[in-house]
Motif scaffolding. Structure first.
Motif, PDB file in Angstrom:
ATOM      1  N   PRO A  17       0.837  -1.198   0.000  1.00 33.40           N
ATOM      2  CA  PRO A  17       0.000   0.000   0.000  1.00 33.40           C
ATOM      3  C   PRO A  17       0.870   1.244   0.000  1.00 33.40           C
ATOM      4  CG  PRO A  17      -0.032  -1.056   2.150  1.00 33.40           C
ATOM      5  CD  PRO A  17       0.715  -1.974   1.232  1.00 33.40           C
ATOM      6  N   ILE A  20       1.206   7.690   2.190  1.00 29.42           N
ATOM      7  CA  ILE A  20       0.705   8.982   1.708  1.00 29.42           C
ATOM      8  C   ILE A  20       1.832  10.004   1.576  1.00 29.42           C
ATOM      9  CG2 ILE A  20       0.066   9.833   4.014  1.00 29.42           C
ATOM     10  CD1 ILE A  20      -1.788  10.436   0.651  1.00 29.42           C
ATOM     11  N   TRP A  69      -4.731   4.266  -3.169  1.00 36.54           N
ATOM     12  CA  TRP A  69      -4.518   4.761  -1.806  1.00 36.54           C
ATOM     13  C   TRP A  69      -5.892   4.941  -1.179  1.00 36.54           C
ATOM     14  CZ3 TRP A  69      -6.297   9.062   0.825  1.00 36.54           C
ATOM     15  CH2 TRP A  69      -5.763   9.228   2.113  1.00 36.54           C
ATOM     16  N   THR A  70      -6.050   4.414   0.030  1.00 39.84           N
ATOM     17  CA  THR A  70      -7.338   4.524   0.717  1.00 39.84           C
ATOM     18  C   THR A  70      -7.147   5.230   2.043  1.00 39.84           C
ATOM     19  OG1 THR A  70      -8.303   2.576  -0.345  1.00 39.84           O
ATOM     20  CG2 THR A  70      -9.220   3.214   1.775  1.00 39.84           C
ATOM     21  N   GLY A  71      -7.980   6.221   2.279  1.00 43.69           N
ATOM     22  CA  GLY A  71      -7.877   6.966   3.523  1.00 43.69           C
ATOM     23  C   GLY A  71      -8.905   8.074   3.559  1.00 43.69           C
ATOM     24  N   ASP A 144       1.277   7.510   9.119  1.00 43.69           N
ATOM     25  CA  ASP A 144       1.059   7.493   7.677  1.00 43.69           C
ATOM     26  C   ASP A 144       0.044   8.571   7.318  1.00 43.69           C
ATOM     27  OD1 ASP A 144       1.097   6.838   5.049  1.00 43.69           O
ATOM     28  OD2 ASP A 144       0.054   4.926   5.254  1.00 43.69           O
ATOM     29  N   SER A 145       0.425   9.796   7.566  1.00 39.18           N
ATOM     30  CA  SER A 145      -0.474  10.905   7.272  1.00 39.18           C
ATOM     31  C   SER A 145       0.334  12.145   6.888  1.00 39.18           C
ATOM     32  CB  SER A 145      -1.372  11.212   8.479  1.00 39.18           C
ATOM     33  OG  SER A 145      -0.595  11.688   9.552  1.00 39.18           O
ATOM     34  N   SER A 163      -4.013   7.703   6.025  1.00 38.02           N
ATOM     35  CA  SER A 163      -4.372   6.361   5.580  1.00 38.02           C
ATOM     36  C   SER A 163      -5.289   5.729   6.609  1.00 38.02           C
ATOM     37  CB  SER A 163      -3.115   5.510   5.423  1.00 38.02           C
ATOM     38  OG  SER A 163      -2.265   6.082   4.450  1.00 38.02           O
ATOM     39  N   GLU A 169      -7.893  -2.287   6.493  1.00 35.95           N
ATOM     40  CA  GLU A 169      -7.316  -2.766   5.244  1.00 35.95           C
ATOM     41  C   GLU A 169      -7.539  -4.256   5.068  1.00 35.95           C
ATOM     42  OE1 GLU A 169      -3.336  -1.575   5.657  1.00 35.95           O
ATOM     43  OE2 GLU A 169      -3.724   0.521   5.230  1.00 35.95           O
TER      44      GLU A 169
END
Lengths: 174, 120
Positions: A17, A20, A69-71, A144-145, A163, A169
């Motif tokens: 993944p 970000i 990318w998922t968030g 992860d931001s 994320s 996930e």
């Protein structure tokens, strides 16, 4: 922009993944927010990139992005700031007493516009969700931001692109 | 002339209407719709000369509304005003029969650029 796309392709090639921070720079988030403010809030409404503590009674709005990318893109500010933003967005149509529904609508739409433009610079195809508003935005992986702290009319607000949490996930899509 | 503004956000509908005024379209009647389904029904009942629609809305998206309109034989000029302006979205919009896609955030100049050919 080329670097952003290249980073996404390299990540996808390994099936990992994408982080970000590899896809999006703080400066890009600032620029997107600044453009949204100038066009929607007012042509003199500048955002100053300076960190300041958010008040305890903060309100957030967010939109989710689902794709390579998922968030979520989360906008957070104090309730008084949210009220002032709503008045500014409504302009001459702002009623004497602004309803909470309008505050949620206004803050949600700002997250929607910022989120839509963030989505445009991330690898696709992806889907943008409808805006949501509340005191508890979705939890994300802090590590992860990408987070930017801004001042609008001297009041703090943040835009966070984060994320999803690891457990989400692992969910199996229906 | 009559313009139908479809957006699930009342605040954004106000901003679109304000921008229309700023762009010089202040002598047109405005009709509001709060989602794609409402827009579909108001195209049938109000007969607007132009539809300005958000894309991402509950009940029926702007794209579904446009597809339903074209499927029913309506040729009403239709443009999107949406927070998503990617090449993929623009292609989908054009394929469905949209005249243009204005990405949010927008300015009065953007409206003039896209609407003059339709409303002049």
């Amino acid at each position: 922009m080329t670097d952003v796309s290249d980073a996404g392709l390299r990540r996808r090639a390994t099936d990992a993944p994408p982080a970000i921070a590899d896809l999006l720079h703080e400066a890009t988030v600032c620029e997107i927010a600044e453009q949204a403010w100038l066009a929607l809030v007012g042509e003199d409404e500048v955002l100053v990139p300076l960190p300041a503590p958010l008040p305890a009674d903060a309100l957030s709005s967010w939109v989710e992005i689902v794709g390579p990318w998922t968030g979520a893109v989360v906008l957070t500010c104090g309730r008084d700031t949210a009220l002032d933003l709503t008045r500014a967005l409504l302009g001459g149509h702002a009623p004497a007493v602004v309803e909470q529904e309008d505050v949620h609508d206004a803050l949600g739409e700002l997250a929607n516009v910022v989120g839509g433009n963030v989505k445009a610079v991330l690898p696709g195809p992806s889907v943008l969700g409808l805006p949501e508003v509340g005191t508890t935005p979705p939890s994300g992986r802090e590590a992860d931001s990408v987070r930017v702290a801004l001042l609008w009319r001297g009041s703090p607000l943040t835009v966070r692109v984060q994320s999803v949490l690891a457990e989400r996930e692992n969910e199996v899509p229906l | 002339m009559k313009i139908l503004v479809a957006d699930d956000s009342r605040v954004m509908r106000q901003i679109v209407i304000r921008t229309l005024r700023q762009a010089g379209y202040d002598d047109h009647d405005i009709v509001e719709a709060e989602d794609g389904r409402d827009a579909y029904e108001k195209v049938r009942s109000e007969g607007p000369d132009l539809v300005l629609s958000d894309w991402n809305m509950p009940n029926m998206t702007g794209l579904e509304c446009l597809q339903a309109l074209r499927g029913s034989g309506s040729t009403v000029p239709f443009g999107f005003v949406t927070s998503e302006g990617s090449a993929e979205m623009r292609e989908k919009a054009a394929d469905a029969g949209a005249l243009f896609l204005i990405a949010k955030p927008f300015t009065a100049d953007t409206f003039t650029e896209h609407l003059d050919g339709v409303l002049a």
